[in-house]
Design a protein around this motif. Structure first.
Motif, PDB file in Angstrom:
ATOM      1  N   ALA A  78       0.838  -1.205   0.000  1.00 38.59           N
ATOM      2  CA  ALA A  78       0.000   0.000   0.000  1.00 38.59           C
ATOM      3  C   ALA A  78       0.871   1.253   0.000  1.00 38.59           C
ATOM      4  CB  ALA A  78      -0.916  -0.008   1.223  1.00 38.59           C
ATOM      5  N   ASN A  79       1.898   1.235   0.826  1.00 42.43           N
ATOM      6  CA  ASN A  79       2.751   2.413   0.915  1.00 42.43           C
ATOM      7  C   ASN A  79       3.506   2.682  -0.373  1.00 42.43           C
ATOM      8  OD1 ASN A  79       2.838   3.863   3.522  1.00 42.43           O
ATOM      9  ND2 ASN A  79       3.033   1.782   4.280  1.00 42.43           N
ATOM     10  N   VAL A  80       4.115   1.643  -0.916  1.00 46.98           N
ATOM     11  CA  VAL A  80       4.945   1.868  -2.104  1.00 46.98           C
ATOM     12  C   VAL A  80       4.074   2.356  -3.265  1.00 46.98           C
ATOM     13  CG1 VAL A  80       6.386   0.745  -3.814  1.00 46.98           C
ATOM     14  CG2 VAL A  80       6.778   0.331  -1.403  1.00 46.98           C
ATOM     15  N   VAL A  81       2.893   1.747  -3.412  1.00 46.84           N
ATOM     16  CA  VAL A  81       2.009   2.175  -4.500  1.00 46.84           C
ATOM     17  C   VAL A  81       1.644   3.650  -4.315  1.00 46.84           C
ATOM     18  CG1 VAL A  81      -0.311   1.909  -5.429  1.00 46.84           C
ATOM     19  CG2 VAL A  81       1.104  -0.100  -5.022  1.00 46.84           C
TER      20      VAL A  81
ATOM     21  N   THR B 217       2.664   7.620   4.141  1.00 45.32           N
ATOM     22  CA  THR B 217       2.618   8.176   2.791  1.00 45.32           C
ATOM     23  C   THR B 217       3.062   9.634   2.818  1.00 45.32           C
ATOM     24  OG1 THR B 217       0.878   6.664   2.173  1.00 45.32           O
ATOM     25  CG2 THR B 217       1.108   8.647   0.844  1.00 45.32           C
ATOM     26  N   TRP B 218       2.593  10.322   3.822  1.00 42.72           N
ATOM     27  CA  TRP B 218       3.023  11.716   4.011  1.00 42.72           C
ATOM     28  C   TRP B 218       4.551  11.791   4.089  1.00 42.72           C
ATOM     29  CZ3 TRP B 218       1.493  16.620   3.921  1.00 42.72           C
ATOM     30  CH2 TRP B 218       2.202  17.560   4.640  1.00 42.72           C
ATOM     31  N   LEU B 219       5.139  10.824   4.773  1.00 48.64           N
ATOM     32  CA  LEU B 219       6.590  10.819   4.918  1.00 48.64           C
ATOM     33  C   LEU B 219       7.302  10.344   3.668  1.00 48.64           C
ATOM     34  CD1 LEU B 219       6.970   9.275   8.445  1.00 48.64           C
ATOM     35  CD2 LEU B 219       7.952  11.418   7.695  1.00 48.64           C
ATOM     36  N   GLY B 220       6.641   9.471   2.912  1.00 46.36           N
ATOM     37  CA  GLY B 220       7.368   8.753   1.871  1.00 46.36           C
ATOM     38  C   GLY B 220       7.281   9.347   0.482  1.00 46.36           C
ATOM     39  N   PHE B 221       6.217  10.126   0.197  1.00 49.03           N
ATOM     40  CA  PHE B 221       6.083  10.566  -1.192  1.00 49.03           C
ATOM     41  C   PHE B 221       7.181  11.531  -1.633  1.00 49.03           C
ATOM     42  CE2 PHE B 221       3.625  14.081   0.646  1.00 49.03           C
ATOM     43  CZ  PHE B 221       4.062  15.141  -0.123  1.00 49.03           C
TER      44      PHE B 221
END
Lengths: 720, 370
Positions: free
Chosen positions: A506-509, A593-597
């Motif tokens: 979910a995160n990577v997508v 997601t906030w951290l990763g995008f």
């Protein structure tokens, strides 16, 4: 010209011979308590002539520093610690019994009781810590003596519409719930000393707390920080907390401290757990008499008064309450009244096993996922799962044999590859080469190889109460056969593995699609203030991730969070984010997601900018629509840059401990824990099962190793 | 020499025009910079039109406007009689070869060529047939499964052309397609392009800054300067009858000598020289003489010191410093050395006469008036 140096050396040596004997004292205090203990130590030196070397160690580290230093003769003569660890210290033989200097009748009874072990006393009690009822004076309430009176006052003091409450406390923590359980007549341990959860009192105490929350008499999901804020902002009239809370109250707020009320139904008082801090004498001290004298000195007389006045401690010594200055201090005397009803926190191993199951049950009941009736059984099941039986000890010999055979086979294989040439012949420049790689190799060895080998070997052991036993592959078989719980339960390895994979996917997508989308927007040359957006969008990445995690945790709060406030504007009912698996998981994913995008955005932006614009023009002329250009030109050309970023991102996310631990904390019921946070819990929150946790880590290693093999193939295709 | 802004003087051919591409009053600015300042141009069906000019003259912008990759600010564009102002590039049915070739690096040669056809949803068999045909025409057969990075510059160039050929557009556009090739390859590719034009017979518009390419490839040449079409015509017409001093100097190598002179009776008198007057120009004028029409020798109306020599073999060009300005002249066999003082002699009626600002041609040599 050597004479001055010689003189200096001689002087130093005479000084050292002349120096009076000194004692080492370790403690974990800060602020006023630290000042008080320093004053007391000076007074001791003044009185006896014995120097005291004081070392303040951060409280979290003190226990492990003591247990590792004292057996090696490197520890203190006297140390100050809470009594809960006494049994552990005793078993590790680092604490000496108190001598005849300890007169039990001179101290509060629960305080001395806490220091008793198998009929002997250990240490000198200094101070106590327990829960009491804090009330704001400006609300005109009288201290309730029964729960009926309390409920009546809470109803009057609460205003649900304005998020104002009568009472606030950290209801999800068993330390705070224990007095209520005892008030309802609950017993934590049965006659054999085993923890028991499925009792009528447990159900009643849970139902009572739940009803307070359901009637909006107290807030949901209260943390220490929230309790503090509500009290200072006059949004709650009462708080249940300990002496440390006095330091968190704003100076302007007038308050009083009272004993917790009696439960009307049973007539029993709510008896809080009592923590006792004591000065313990090390079993390895070289000056037992002096050390004993220091410990006693700290516990009585002037030293006690110093600790009370400067350190704001609640003294264990009865005489201190007769002191004029202490008697005038209402906080001190109020806590004494509370403490006399308290029971010392049991210092048994069994007590240590109670916390996590009770925390689980409390949160499940308060969040509404489980009824008060089922709360006890839930805790019981978790207790049995966590305190698994030690696997049978096996002989390490077969493993050692296999290891040795493996090494021999490896060496033989290597030397056969050499085709009879000596090492020197094959690598004539080996010496120089080794010198070049030595620094990096040393770093790798210390940072990677040694921890890896230790972790690997640890996974073959069972740890219980400081002792390791070799159990072979039993930890692995227990994990992989999901022993003790169904594979659909959160404690099961497979359940957690599926959650972890879902979490990673979910995160990577989301990271890639949002990052790519924003990168495409940012690349658009017509966009105004492009540079500003670019910086703003990278900010989430620049903020340390635990800070972001804690901010989001606050935003997801049921009653005070920004997200529910925004949903409320659209007429959507507040969501209890951490009560259901789906929303808790979503909260974790949103935070990460906030951290990763931004990372994916930066990578995509760089890659996008390296695609020549005339390719798009050629495609445009060739007849490609914007979407076709994206699909047939942009995506394939981004692949070489994005693929390594995705591989990296997936590994980071797979082991993203901070977000899981800080945002959902695994709730509800450990369901949103991922493998790495689960390994952490087995090691540090579930009875210190280090071997079991290490086995988890080894399995994580294998999963990631397999993934790296897959990605290697993927990127290999890319190269071709 | 400073080129003044000039009024374009388009020499229209008398042939009836079947205009395939028509540009009417096209203007284009980038911010404050006016790049194309009102261009009218008819491109005849099936011709090879070369747009040539120094860099920044607006020729590439004009080509991109025709392709649709750039929007014009003002004016109208017709292709095949259809107004194209608001038609996106993919619906204009044009093919474009980019200076950088713009090959899709992740696709093989075959995929690169088939891409445009796939987007038009042609049947697979048709695509394969067209790719095979183009590959045969361009000798790309053995390279079809390679990716662009495994090709040489010339091969990439041919793939870029193949990509356009397979689509059979009604109009081919070339944006300096040969400028990234070395000289030998450029000469060879020029030949291929000319052959391709003969074979396909479609309209081609070709942008270059190289006047040699313009002269060798074009059916007609359009010379641009500072966003304005200076002259349009057949290559030799432009060479022999340039309508202004800019066109005269831009075409031909080495470029035409231009010197200032004054008509005094039946003579042109300038700094350090006197020439017999021709034509009826009076007052101050600019005289143009192609270096090919001047001979280095011991006798002649203009004298100067040789500053540089460009020997091509038996003959070559000498570059002189004269009181009237720099002069290039042809020599044959003579023993010319840098530093020598020599004279140059016109080889007959060679004088072009321009107005003193260079904006208008007043006279061309009689023999070349054909």
């Amino acid at each position: 010209m050597r004479s001055p140096w010689v003189a200096l050396v001689l002087l130093a040596s005479t000084l050292s011979f002349a120096a009076p004997p000194s004692l080492k004292l370790w403690h974990g205090y800060r602020g006023g308590e630290e000042q008080a203990i320093e004053q007391a130590a000076k007074a001791f030196t003044a009185a006896t002539g014995t120097q005291v070397e004081i070392l303040a160690v951060p409280y979290d580290a003190l226990s492990s520093k003591l247990t590792s230093a004292i057996p090696h003769e490197a520890g203190p003569d006297v140390f100050i610690f809470a009594h809960e660890r006494l049994r552990q210290f005793h078993r590790m033989k680092i604490v000496a019994p108190s001598g005849p200097g300890l007169e039990p009748s001179k101290y509060l009874k629960p305080a001395v009781d806490a220091l008793e072990l198998d009929g002997k006393f250990y240490g000198y009690p200094l101070s106590i810590k327990c829960l009491a009822l804090f009330m704001r004076d400006d609300r005109g309430l009288t201290a309730p003596t029964t729960t009926d009176a309390l409920e009546a006052q809470l109803t009057a003091a609460s205003n649900p519409a304005k998020n104002e409450f009568g009472l606030a406390y950290e209801a999800g923590d068993f330390y705070f719930h224990a007095p209520i359980l005892f008030g309802f007549g609950g017993q934590l341990f049965d006659a054999q000393g085993r923890a028991q959860f499925e009792t009528p009192a447990m159900e009643k105490s849970l139902a009572w707390v739940k009803s307070l929350q359901d009637r909006h008499l107290m807030p949901q999901e209260a943390s220490g920080a929230l309790v503090k804020t509500l009290f200072n902002e006059n949004r709650t009239a009462m708080v249940i907390s300990g002496p440390w809370f006095t330091g968190e109250i704003d100076p302007g707020v007038k308050y009083s401290i009272h004993p917790l009320p009696m439960v009307s139904e049973t007539g029993l008082p709510m008896a809080p757990f009592l923590g006792v801090e004591a000065a313990f004498v090390s079993s390895r001290t070289t000056q037992p008499e002096a050390a004993e004298a220091l410990a006693k000195f700290l516990a009585v007389g002037d030293a006690t008064v110093m600790r009370v006045i400067t350190g704001r401690q609640i003294p264990a010594e009865l005489a201190a309450y007769e002191n004029e200055a202490v008697a005038k201090d209402t906080m001190i005397s109020a806590f004494r009244a509370v403490a006399e009803r308290g029971t010392a926190t049991p210092n048994t191993l069994e007590m240590a096993r109670v916390w996590e199951p009770m925390k689980l049950a409390l949160r499940a009941v308060l969040q509404g996922g489980v009824s008060p009736h089922d709360g006890g059984p839930l805790a019981g099941r978790r207790y049995r799962a966590l305190n698994r039986e030690a696997p049978p000890t096996t002989s390490p010999v077969p493993y050692v044999v296999v290891l040795v055979l493996g090494l021999v086979a490896l060496v033989t294989w290597q030397s056969r590859k050499a085709k009879g040439k000596s090492f020197k012949q094959r690598y004539p420049e080996a010496g120089r080469g080794l010198a070049y790689v030595a620094p990096a190799a040393a770093g790798l060895a210390v940072l990677v190889v040694v921890p890896f080998v230790i972790g690997l070997s640890l996974s073959l052991f069972h740890h219980e109460a400081g002792e390791y036993s070799f159990v072979g592959l039993a930890n692995f078989t227990d994990i992989l056969t999901s022993k003790g719980y169904r594979i659909t339960e959160p404690l099961s390895f497979y359940f957690t593995l599926v959650v972890t994979l879902l979490w990673t996917l979910a995160n990577v997508v989301l990271h890639v699609s949002i990052g790519l989308f924003l990168a495409i927007l940012l690349k658009e040359p017509l966009l105004k203030l492009r540079g500003v957006y670019r910086v703003l969008l990278i900010v989430p990445w620049a903020v340390p991730n635990y800070i972001t995690a804690m901010m989001w945790k606050g935003m997801f709060h049921r009653q005070f969070g920004a997200i529910n406030a925004i949903l409320g504007m659209f007429g959507i009912e507040p969501v209890s984010w951490f009560a259901q698996w789906s929303t808790a998981f979503a909260a974790n994913v949103i935070t990460n997601t906030w951290l990763g995008f931004p990372f994916m955005m930066v990578v995509s932006l760089g890659a996008l900018q390296s695609i020549p614009t005339d390719l798009y023009e050629a495609a445009e002329v060739d007849g490609a629509s914007k979407w076709t250009q994206f699909r047939r030109i942009t995506l394939p050309l981004l692949r070489p840059a994005l693929l390594p970023a995705i591989i990296l991102g997936s590994v980071w996310t797979f082991n993203m401990f901070n977000i899981i631990y800080l945002v959902s904390g695994g709730e509800p019921g450990g369901g949103t824990d991922i493998l790495v946070s689960e390994a952490f819990r087995w090691a540090f929150q579930r009875n210190e099962q280090y071997g079991f946790a290490a086995a988890y880590s080894v399995l994580i290693f294998f999963v990631l190793f397999a993934w790296s093999q897959v990605t290697k193939r993927l990127s290999g295709e890319e190269q071709a | 020499m400073q080129i003044p802004l000039v009024v374009p003087c388009v020499l229209s051919t008398l042939r009836p025009l079947v205009s395939d591409v028509r540009l009417v009053g096209i203007k284009k600015s980038f911010g404050e910079n006016a790049i194309v300042k009102g261009v009218d141009l008819d491109v005849i069906d099936g011709e090879f039109l070369v747009m040539v000019g120094p860099s920044g003259c607006g020729k590439t912008t004009l080509l991109r406007i025709i392709s649709g990759l750039e929007q014009m600010d003002e004016g109208e564009l017709f292709i095949g009689g259809k107004k194209m102002n608001d038609v996106p590039p993919r619906e204009r049915d044009v093919g474009m070869v980019f200076q950088s070739y713009a090959l899709y690096p992740h696709m093989t040669v075959r995929e690169n060529m088939a891409f445009g056809l796939e987007l038009r949803k042609l049947p697979r068999a048709e695509i394969d047939a067209r790719v095979a045909e183009a590959a045969r025409m361009l000798e790309l057969g053995p390279l079809l499964e390679r990716k662009p990075k495994a090709l040489s510059g010339g091969q990439r160039q041919r793939v870029a052309m193949g990509r356009v050929i397979v689509r059979r557009p009604q109009l081919f556009l070339f944006d300096e397609p040969l400028s990234n090739l070395d000289t030998a390859l450029r000469v060879a590719m020029r030949g291929e392009l000319a052959r391709l034009h003969r074979q396909l017979g479609v309209t081609m518009i070709y942008v270059t800054h190289d006047q040699v390419e313009a002269m060798t490839l074009a059916t007609r040449v359009a010379v641009f300067n500072q966003g304005i079409l200076q002259q349009l015509g057949a290559p030799l017409e432009l060479y022999h009858r340039p309508c202004n001093a800019f066109v005269a100097q831009f075409l031909g190598s080495p470029s035409m000598n231009l010197i200032t002179a004054k008509r005094e009776g039946d003579r042109f008198v300038g700094a350090g020289f006197t020439l017999p007057a021709v034509g009826d120009a009076s007052g101050e004028v600019k005289l143009g003489m192609r270096p090919q029409d001047l001979r280095v020798g011991s006798e002649g109306p203009i004298r100067g010191e040789i500053e540089a020599v460009e020997r091509l073999g038996f003959d070559g060009y000498a570059f002189l410093k004269t009181p009237a300005g720099p002069i290039a002249a042809r020599f044959e066999g003579a023993d010319v050395q840098v530093g020598q003082t020599v004279a140059v002699m016109p080889t007959g009626d060679v004088l072009h006469v321009f107005s003193s600002d260079g904006a208008r041609a007043l006279r061309h040599p009689e023999a070349r008036r054909a």
